[in-house]
Design an enzyme around this catalytic site. Structure first.
Site, short mmCIF file in Angstrom:
data_model
loop_
_atom_site.label_atom_id
_atom_site.label_comp_id
_atom_site.label_asym_id
_atom_site.label_seq_id
_atom_site.Cartn_x
_atom_site.Cartn_y
_atom_site.Cartn_z
N HIS A 32 0.94 -1.17 0.08
CA HIS A 32 -0.06 -0.02 0.02
C HIS A 32 0.65 1.38 -0.09
O HIS A 32 1.95 1.19 0.33
CB HIS A 32 -0.90 -0.08 1.14
CG HIS A 32 -0.32 0.06 2.53
ND1 HIS A 32 0.34 0.79 3.07
CD2 HIS A 32 -0.35 -0.91 3.51
CE1 HIS A 32 0.93 0.78 4.25
NE2 HIS A 32 0.08 -0.70 4.45
N CYS A 36 2.50 -5.05 6.74
CA CYS A 36 2.27 -4.78 5.18
C CYS A 36 3.58 -4.29 4.59
O CYS A 36 4.56 -3.93 5.17
CB CYS A 36 1.15 -3.57 4.95
SG CYS A 36 -0.42 -4.28 5.48
#
Length: 201
Positions: free
Chosen positions: A154, A176
């Site tokens: 992301h 992430c």
């Protein structure tokens, strides 16, 4: 005369001028470059070199991603195995080792696929990683814990895009893989559905 209102006004003017400077600095990028990566002051020469790469040509298709956690880099390959580009990345806040449980702050290791994409993410678009797999779930269950999930590639949290490449100064995600907003725009456009992602220690 009360000096407090004057000092407050002076401080506000300085903040506005500083904000304008930052905006202009970050919003002007060379032709063919990606937005939100120009602020590379204080980063390593390697990171700065990667940030200066041109955008991928139109029609490029990324068939495989290889994350090298120790190097904080992610390689993008086409279907023939040709290296298209290397992206500097940030990882989970406790990056060493394979993710095992929810909340451990680790980025997974192993072979997964890009199984989702969200253009309305809280972090300026994301690509979903297929963690946890069956082995991950079984291991966590044996410990009476949740394996966690929602592992993504992301961009930056919405509203914080001007941080740009400065996000690389530390590992800050919950597991992430983070890139700049311009880089996730590029990856979102070029990573094919169900592309393989291999995450190495």
């Amino acid at each position: 005369m009360n000096k407090k209102p004057l000092l407050a006004l002076f401080g506000t003017i300085l903040l506005l001028l500083g904000g304008g400077y930052v905006f202009l600095r970050h919003s002007s990028n060379p032709p063919g470059s990606l937005p939100n990566i120009s602020n590379s002051a204080g980063l390593s020469p390697r990171q700065q070199s990667l940030l200066q790469q041109p955008a991928l040509p139109p029609g490029s298709e990324i068939a495989k991603l290889v994350v090298r956690k120790a190097e904080r880099e992610m390689d993008a390959y086409d279907a023939q195995g040709n290296l298209l580009k290397t992206y500097p990345i940030a990882l989970g806040f406790s990056p060493v080792g394979h993710k095992q449980f929810e909340g451990d702050g680790k980025t997974p290791e192993g072979r997964y696929t890009i199984n989702d994409r969200n253009p309305y993410s809280s972090h300026h678009k994301n690509l979903g990683v297929s963690y946890p797999n069956a082995a991950d779930r079984a291991h966590a269950a044996a410990q009476g814990k949740s394996p966690g999930g929602d592992i993504k590639i992301h961009g930056l949290r919405n509203g914080l895009g001007l941080i740009g490449a400065q996000h690389l100064r530390r590992d800050w995600t919950h597991g992430c893989i983070a890139v700049t907003d311009g880089e996730i725009d590029e990856l979102y456009a070029h990573v094919k559905p169900q592309a393989e992602i291999e995450i190495l220690p």
